[in-house]
Write a protein that holds these residues in place. Structure first.
Motif, PDB file in Angstrom:
ATOM      1  N   ALA A 239      -0.852  -0.461  -5.953  1.00 47.87           N
ATOM      2  CA  ALA A 239      -0.264  -1.984  -5.846  1.00 47.87           C
ATOM      3  C   ALA A 239      -1.235  -2.817  -5.605  1.00 47.87           C
ATOM      4  O   ALA A 239      -2.223  -2.619  -5.088  1.00 47.87           O
TER       5      ALA A 239
ATOM      6  N   CYS B  49       5.190  -1.552   0.500  1.00 48.68           N
ATOM      7  CA  CYS B  49       4.331  -0.543   0.008  1.00 48.68           C
ATOM      8  C   CYS B  49       4.436   0.598   1.141  1.00 48.68           C
ATOM      9  O   CYS B  49       4.573   1.804   0.822  1.00 48.68           O
TER      10      CYS B  49
ATOM     11  N   ILE C 120       3.255   4.069  -0.580  1.00 46.56           N
ATOM     12  CA  ILE C 120       1.928   3.669  -1.344  1.00 46.56           C
ATOM     13  C   ILE C 120       0.960   3.442  -0.249  1.00 46.56           C
ATOM     14  O   ILE C 120       1.005   2.880   0.789  1.00 46.56           O
TER      15      ILE C 120
ATOM     16  N   VAL D 205      -3.889  -0.208  -1.656  1.00 51.16           N
ATOM     17  CA  VAL D 205      -3.492  -1.327  -2.441  1.00 51.16           C
ATOM     18  C   VAL D 205      -4.859  -2.386  -2.300  1.00 51.16           C
ATOM     19  O   VAL D 205      -5.780  -2.088  -1.438  1.00 51.16           O
TER      20      VAL D 205
END
Length: 160
Positions: free
Chosen positions: A74, A97, A102, A105
């Motif tokens: 991301a 996130c 996630i 990033v």
């Protein structure tokens, strides 16, 4: 001697230079924003690289992050945002996130060339904000192909 055409004396009006009130307000707001955070990071120049690793983690992790070996899942671009908007956007982004699990990033903060004093205000703030967060394990300036010192790779803690 000629007679005066009027018998009134006009008061002397001294013209003062204009006061740049908006500029003074803007300067005060910048100073307030820079001084508002509890955590004070060291001064960062535009070209300086950002590096951070939690003390309990291995240095090899930061080495892999610096080489760009983690897949970026991301990205957040903070260009053109003021400090309060950027802080909210960063917090919302990292919260999202975490929900999506996630782990790696990229955050683009810019190099500060478009700011008022050509200084990296958001770069300093992002450095400070990320170090204060418990979900951030490490971060470093990106490779030149991904924004260089105008962006950071961030490694987040895995969600439980």
């Amino acid at each position: 001697m000629l007679p005066l055409k009027q018998d009134k004396i006009l008061p002397f009006h001294r013209h003062l230079p204009p006061i740049p009130k908006q500029r003074q307000l803007d300067d005060c707001l910048v100073i307030q924003d820079m001084m508002s955070d509890v955590f004070q990071s060291a001064e960062i120049e535009t070209g300086d690289e950002l590096l951070y690793l939690r003390p309990e983690l291995q240095k090899r992790l930061l080495h892999h992050l610096r080489q760009g070996k983690f897949s970026i899942s991301a990205e957040l671009d903070l260009h053109g945002m003021n400090v309060p908007t950027a802080r909210y956007a960063l917090a919302s982004f990292l919260g999202e996130c975490e929900k999506r699990n996630i782990r790696s990033v990229r955050i683009i903060h810019g190099k500060g060339r478009g700011s008022y004093h050509k200084e990296p205000i958001l770069k300093r703030k992002v450095n400070s904000w990320l170090q204060q967060r418990g979900d951030v394990l490490a971060f470093c300036s990106a490779l030149s192909t991904d924004g260089g010192t105008g962006a950071v790779y961030v490694l987040l803690r895995r969600s439980k």
